[in-house]
Design a protein around this motif. Structure first.
Motif, short mmCIF file in Angstrom:
data_model
loop_
_atom_site.label_atom_id
_atom_site.label_comp_id
_atom_site.label_asym_id
_atom_site.label_seq_id
_atom_site.Cartn_x
_atom_site.Cartn_y
_atom_site.Cartn_z
N ALA A 59 13.44 60.60 17.28
CA ALA A 59 13.25 62.36 17.66
C ALA A 59 11.88 62.80 18.23
O ALA A 59 10.61 61.65 17.44
N PRO A 60 11.59 63.23 18.33
CA PRO A 60 10.00 64.28 19.04
C PRO A 60 9.76 64.47 17.43
O PRO A 60 10.28 65.03 16.54
N GLU A 61 8.48 64.67 17.38
CA GLU A 61 7.71 64.66 16.34
C GLU A 61 7.63 66.83 16.09
O GLU A 61 7.58 67.44 17.05
N GLN A 62 8.24 67.28 15.25
CA GLN A 62 8.56 68.62 14.87
C GLN A 62 7.28 69.51 13.94
O GLN A 62 6.77 68.61 13.10
N ILE A 63 6.71 70.20 14.07
CA ILE A 63 6.18 70.99 13.53
C ILE A 63 6.33 72.13 12.57
O ILE A 63 7.01 72.74 13.89
N ASP A 64 6.70 72.93 11.09
CA ASP A 64 7.39 73.95 11.00
C ASP A 64 6.46 74.77 11.16
O ASP A 64 4.77 74.85 10.66
N GLY A 65 6.94 76.76 10.64
CA GLY A 65 6.07 77.72 10.92
C GLY A 65 5.07 77.00 8.90
O GLY A 65 3.71 77.90 9.47
N PHE A 66 5.24 76.94 8.36
CA PHE A 66 4.68 76.97 7.41
C PHE A 66 3.20 75.45 7.41
O PHE A 66 2.19 76.14 7.21
N HIS A 67 3.26 75.28 8.55
CA HIS A 67 2.74 73.80 8.89
C HIS A 67 1.19 74.37 10.36
O HIS A 67 -0.09 73.87 9.92
N LEU A 68 2.57 74.93 11.05
CA LEU A 68 1.71 76.20 11.87
C LEU A 68 0.58 77.37 11.81
O LEU A 68 -0.74 77.30 11.90
#
Ligand code: ADP
Length: 594
Positions: A27-36
């Motif tokens: 699965a492509p690595e994802q980043i969420d709004g919190f971490h952004l």
């Protein structure tokens, strides 16, 4: 930094029908709004957040801490907001205050407006409710159109709706807060933004490291020359330093300007210490003499607002309140709109203070004329007279203590600890401390600022201790302390080296007023008599001391500084000590003169 959340993209099956595990498709690595949000702040060197967790930003505080940020959690958002704003002043980076939606946001808003008024760089980041429901006024949890409400109270206001825009939103907020005249910025982050996930690589690329967030602004050579010509011809010149000069961190250039010209200078209260108050050219002790007598005044990072009687009236030698004393003004300020706001500015020098003062210094060569000897002698003579008068008052040891005898101790303690940061609020507690306690280093005095706002005490103290690691001494009126007193728990929780001294005279201004109707209710101006504020500190594990003599106060403060433990000294002073409205009685036409 382990901030990426590897989540499967929506709808992607992780098991095949029949329960047999499929060979894992990566699965492509994802980043969420919190971490952004966290990464966007960290990318810009912001390592501390002041706030109060709750829906929808609870997880943001946890994850920020997990990612290595310092998260200072308060008991009320207003105090977190004041902390963020003064962290901005102290560090030159925008201070971040994080609040929940509607009520938490509103609690933070006073601090945001105060930051804007004082030119402190701060970003209020608030979680908010669902836009679709808010805009149709359908009654969401903590529904409020926060962006619209914040906008008139700050320099800029932004909302981010999509995770891929977080980088731009944070960058714009930073630039708006620190470039030009600094101020407060609002950043609205709806609850739905935080769980949005995007491709981690694209997410990281969307973040912006802001290049040169507060660009230098070089003054025009002809503006500098105009100012130099005016200053050179002055018979009774005066330099007035404001908190913009302290913020600008141009300490060496400012000292050079003062010393090369030999001109007497006056620091506004938060500019005290840019040069030590004991500097031979400091004219603080002759303030009421130099303002009306000066013929050319060089303002450096100070506005001619109410704190300087708008440059008019008797303070400046005018014949009436609206009359102007005839002075010529040079004003160094980053805001081109500041000039002429109250009186005519003959020589505006627009630019950042570092560049402007350097340009002025470059034009002040060896042949620069010293100010006329009669002027320097007159200032020196007035100063000596007032210093002697003050020394006499400070030498008295009345029982009970009064403001002077208590502050004489504080004056010695600050002299022995010049790196300590002094936080100060109240009415008489403010006025007397400002004039009695000398400061020796820049940005060591933090107070109620342009609004004269009460309530900054504990927020400023916490931020000062957190950002500098230095000892903090908070000199508080008992009324002023009440606005933020619950934060003594925060001070204890983070074990901060804060020594609070409450100058306790049992009331607002003073503690001896009676109910005019003679009823059983106390006067609106008085508090519980003999209140033990020291026990509030003890309740949370700090040190509480009751002091009724200067010797007890001195011992308690010395021990607080030696131990660096959270300490609250309840300094009992005469309840009849204190003037209504302190030194600004003139602004309160119905004030009772005692
Ligand atoms: P005080 O209350 O000490 O008199 P003010 O808050 O009234 O100070 O004035 C501060 C002034 O300094 C503001 O007009 C602001 O535009 C200006 N200022 C702030 N930072 C800078 C800077 N880096 N360079 C130039 N001017 C600045």
């Amino acid at each position: 930094m382990a901030t990426v959340t590897p989540t499967a993209p929506a709808g992607q099956a992780t098991e095949q029908a029949g329960g047999t595990a499929a060979p894992a498709a990566q699965a492509p690595e994802q980043i969420d709004g919190f971490h952004l949000v966290i990464e966007a702040l960290r990318l810009n060197g912001i390592d501390t957040v002041f706030g109060l967790p709750g829906i929808p930003i609870t997880d943001l505080t946890r994850k920020a801490q997990a990612a290595g940020m310092r998260v200072i959690s308060f008991r009320h958002e207003q105090n977190a907001g004041y902390a963020a704003s003064i962290a901005g002043f102290l560090t030159g980076k925008p201070g971040i205050c994080l609040t929940v939606s509607a009520p938490g946001f509103l609690n933070g808003l006073t601090a945001l407006a105060n930051a804007t008024t004082n030119c402190f760089p701060m970003i209020l980041v608030s979680g908010s409710s669902e836009r679709e429901i808010v805009d149709l006024q359908q009654g969401d949890y903590e529904e409020m159109d926060q962006l619209a409400i914040a906008r008139p109270l700050c320099k800029a206001a932004f909302r981010v709706l999509h995770a891929e825009d977080i980088g731009v939103g944070v960058a714009r907020a930073i630039r708006a807060a620190v470039s030009g005249r600094p101020g407060g910025v609002y950043l609205d982050l709806p609850a739905k933004l935080f769980p949005q996930s995007i491709d981690a690589e694209a997410g990281r690329r969307s973040l912006i490291r802001v290049v040169d967030p507060a660009p230098r602004q070089i003054p025009a050579p002809e503006a500098v020359q105009r100012a130099l010509d005016l200053l050179k011809g002055a018979k009774r010149p005066l330099i007035l330093l404001g908190k913009g000069a302290a913020y600008a961190r141009a300490d060496d250039a400012i000292r050079a300007l003062v010393e090369k010209t030999g001109i007497p200078y006056l620091p506004m209260s938060m500019a005290k210490g840019i040069l030590p108050d004991t500097h031979p050219q400091c004219a603080s002790a002759a303030r009421s003499f130099v303002l009306p007598e000066a013929d050319v005044v060089l303002l450096v990072g100070a506005r001619l607002n109410w704190l300087l009687s708008h440059g008019k009236g008797k303070t400046w030698g005018g014949k009436s309140a609206k009359d102007w004393g005839g002075q010529k003004f040079i004003q160094v300020d980053i805001s081109p709109q500041e000039a002429d706001s109250n009186v005519a500015i003959d020589a505006p020098v627009v630019g950042d203070i570092g560049s402007c003062v350097a340009a002025l210094n470059a034009g002040i060569g060896a042949g620069w004329p010293r100010p006329p000897a009669e002027w320097l002698a007159a200032v020196g003579e007035r100063k000596a007279r007032n210093v002697a008068k003050m020394a006499e008052t400070l030498a008295k040891d009345p029982a009970p203590m009064n403001f002077h005898s208590a502050l004489n101790v504080v004056r010695d303690i600050v002299k022995a600890n010049p790196d300590a940061i002094l936080v100060n609020e109240g009415a008489n507690a403010l006025d007397f401390t400002r004039s009695i306690v000398d400061m020796y280093k820049p940005r060591r005095r933090l107070d109620v600022g342009t609004w004269g706002v009460m309530g900054i005490g504990m927020g400023f103290s916490i931020a000062a201790a957190v950002t500098s690691g230095e000892q903090v001494i908070a000199i508080e009126g008992d009324s002023a302390f009440g606005f933020s007193g619950m934060e003594v728990e925060t001070i204890c929780r983070y074990n901060l080296p804060v020594c609070i001294v409450i100058l306790n005279n049992n009331g607002v201004y003073r503690g001896d007023e009676k109910n005019l109707a003679g009823g059983t209710d106390p006067s609106p101006m008085v508090f519980v008599k003999g209140a033990r504020y020291d026990r509030m500190m003890e309740a949370f594990g700090g040190v509480g001391v009751q002091a009724s003599t200067p010797a007890q106060l001195r011992a308690a403060m010395e021990e607080a500084i030696r131990s660096r433990r959270p300490t609250l000294v309840n300094a009992i002073i005469d309840e009849g000590a204190g003037t209504e409205s302190g030194r600004i009685t003139a602004l309160n036409p119905t004030a009772k003169k005692k």
